[in-house]
Design an enzyme around this catalytic site. Structure first.
Site, PDB file in Angstrom:
ATOM      1  CE  LYS A   1     -24.757  -6.591 -15.555  1.00 37.33           C
ATOM      2  NZ  LYS A   1     -23.476  -7.428 -15.757  1.00 37.33           N
TER       3      LYS A   1
HETATM    4  C1  LIG Z   1     -24.285  -8.756 -16.365  1.00 38.74           C
HETATM    5  C2  LIG Z   1     -23.607  -9.691 -17.218  1.00 38.74           C
HETATM    6  C3  LIG Z   1     -24.128 -10.226 -18.115  1.00 38.74           C
HETATM    7  C4  LIG Z   1     -25.796 -10.548 -18.266  1.00 38.74           C
HETATM    8  O1  LIG Z   1     -26.435 -10.461 -17.040  1.00 38.74           O
HETATM    9  P1  LIG Z   1     -27.843 -11.004 -16.762  1.00 38.74           P
HETATM   10  O2  LIG Z   1     -27.832 -11.123 -15.122  1.00 38.74           O
HETATM   11  O3  LIG Z   1     -28.110 -11.938 -17.444  1.00 38.74           O
HETATM   12  O4  LIG Z   1     -28.702  -9.525 -16.961  1.00 38.74           O
HETATM   13  C5  LIG Z   1     -23.550 -10.911 -19.171  1.00 38.74           C
HETATM   14  N1  LIG Z   1     -22.054 -10.694 -19.466  1.00 38.74           N
HETATM   15  C6  LIG Z   1     -21.374 -10.016 -18.635  1.00 38.74           C
HETATM   16  C7  LIG Z   1     -20.104  -9.936 -18.970  1.00 38.74           C
HETATM   17  C8  LIG Z   1     -22.219  -9.425 -17.520  1.00 38.74           C
HETATM   18  O5  LIG Z   1     -21.309  -8.737 -16.670  1.00 38.74           O
END
Ligand SMILES: *Cc1c(COP(=O)(O)O)cnc(C)c1O
Length: 377
Positions: free
Chosen positions: A183
């Site tokens: 991210k």
């Molecule tokens: C990254 C992501 C999450 C949550 O990711 P974690 O690995 O739990 O931090 C949830 N929804 C979407 C659409 C994502 O891209």
């Protein structure tokens, strides 16, 4: 041989090292000033009153639902075309996902499909700002007020995105962010809820810490709570990364423009829809589709790209095609999710990339397409 091109790659400089060192020497490794600060900054980014840091985006979504009192016997509408974490959070909260379709242009939840899925037990809708593109919050707000639904935004891919109504994370009961290394605000593992309602914030703080609010000592009575705190290390990194978010998103937008320029002329490729006026996409990978005539070549293309040192993904496999989830949930017709699920692929896009790397990815992609998908569509 060229180095591998990763799909995503976190950025850092000496500021991250200094922030981590400060936490080390403070001996406050959990529940300290870094967490309070990062929570305040994330709330500010979204124009909200409260931020609650947790240890993943999925935990943020689960805690958001639980804090709203959603659980066993309740249904939550969620797009079938999303990352599986959106749906796992609903299941872990004890509620039932209902899979709805996405819009063919934006790939975000289709409000008409969501409306068609509302039933007597539907309590909430969980829109995902997929690939950093703002979901249609105004239409969902109308749907929610018509059926008395709560809205939990999955903004895990979309920190810093906005549309004419405001920043992503400002338009619902609660919004959730993630800070996994792919991210744009990356801390390793982490998540955040933002909201205005102080009671909801208190419940979320209790839920992340075994049901106990460490400030007031008050305990939840109706749920056991989780162990899902965000450490001072992660929070300190988060503040440093967040300070660079604007710059990081500008760079990502430039890379997306370069991709467009390279690939626009190829009739075998469908590019992501252009940014509507007033909107800013927080680019998360570069998602494209092969035209229907070449859908069958997609998996061979992905393998060949990887063999050529270019990471890529099938973002996303529709949730109802995944092993655990298949056949478990109520759903409405999902023609767009299923069509796009066969044709989509995600290319690398991150701040460590330069123009030459985009050039290399595109040249390789087009060469492999000539080999694997030769006929004109
Ligand atoms: C990254 C992501 C999450 C949550 O990711 P974690 O690995 O739990 O931090 C949830 N929804 C979407 C659409 C994502 O891209």
């Amino acid at each position: 041989m060229h180095p591998e091109v990763p799909l995503a790659c976190p950025q850092f400089d000496e500021a991250e090292a200094a922030a981590l060192s400060a936490v080390l020497h403070s001996r406050r490794w959990s529940f300290g000033p870094a967490l309070t600060r990062f929570e305040r900054e994330m709330a500010q980014l979204c124009g909200r009153r409260h931020g609650v840091g947790v240890n993943s985006g999925t935990a943020a979504l689960q805690i958001a639902l639980e804090a709203l009192g959603i659980g066993p016997g309740d249904e939550v509408l969620v797009p079938a075309f999303t990352f599986v974490g959106s749906v796992n959070a609903i299941v872990r909260a004890g509620a039932e996902p209902v899979l709805v379709d996405v819009d063919p242009l934006s790939l975000n939840i289709d409000p008409a499909s969501a409306a068609a899925a509302v039933g007597p037990r539907t309590r909430a809708v969980l829109p995902v700002h997929l690939f950093g593109r703002p979901a249609p919050m105004a239409a969902l707000g109308e749907l929610a007020s018509r059926h008395r639904l709560r809205i939990v935004e999955d903004a895990c891919e979309a920190a810093g995105a906005r549309d004419a109504a405001g920043p992503v994370g400002s338009g619902a009961d609660v919004a959730c962010f993630a800070f996994y290394p792919n991210k744009p605000v990356a801390v390793g593992e982490g998540g955040m809820l933002v909201m205005d309602d102080p009671d909801l914030a208190r419940r979320a703080r209790q839920l992340r810490n075994q049901g106990i609010d460490p400030e007031s000592g008050s305990r939840l009575e109706d749920r056991p709570g989780l162990s899902a705190r965000l450490s001072e290390w992660h929070a300190a990194l988060g503040s440093v990364q967040l300070a660079r978010l604007e710059q990081a998103l500008a760079r990502r937008a430039e890379l997306a423009t370069l991709y467009r320029r390279h690939l626009a002329a190829d009739a075998r490729i469908e590019l992501p829809a252009p940014e509507p006026p007033g909107q800013r996409i927080a680019w998360f990978t570069f998602p494209l589709r092969l035209v229907a005539a070449h859908a069958d070549g997609r998996d061979a293309l992905l393998s060949a790209l990887r063999a050529a040192g270019i990471a890529c993904g099938t973002y996303f496999t529709p949730v109802h095609w995944l092993p655990y989830h298949r056949g478990r949930y109520r759903q409405v017709p999902l023609p767009v999710s299923e069509d796009v699920g066969r044709r989509c692929l995600a290319l690398p896009l991150h701040g460590e990339m330069d123009a030459q790397t985009v050039d290399r990815v595109c040249t390789t992609l087009l060469r492999l397409l000539d080999r694997l998908c030769p006929s004109a569509p």
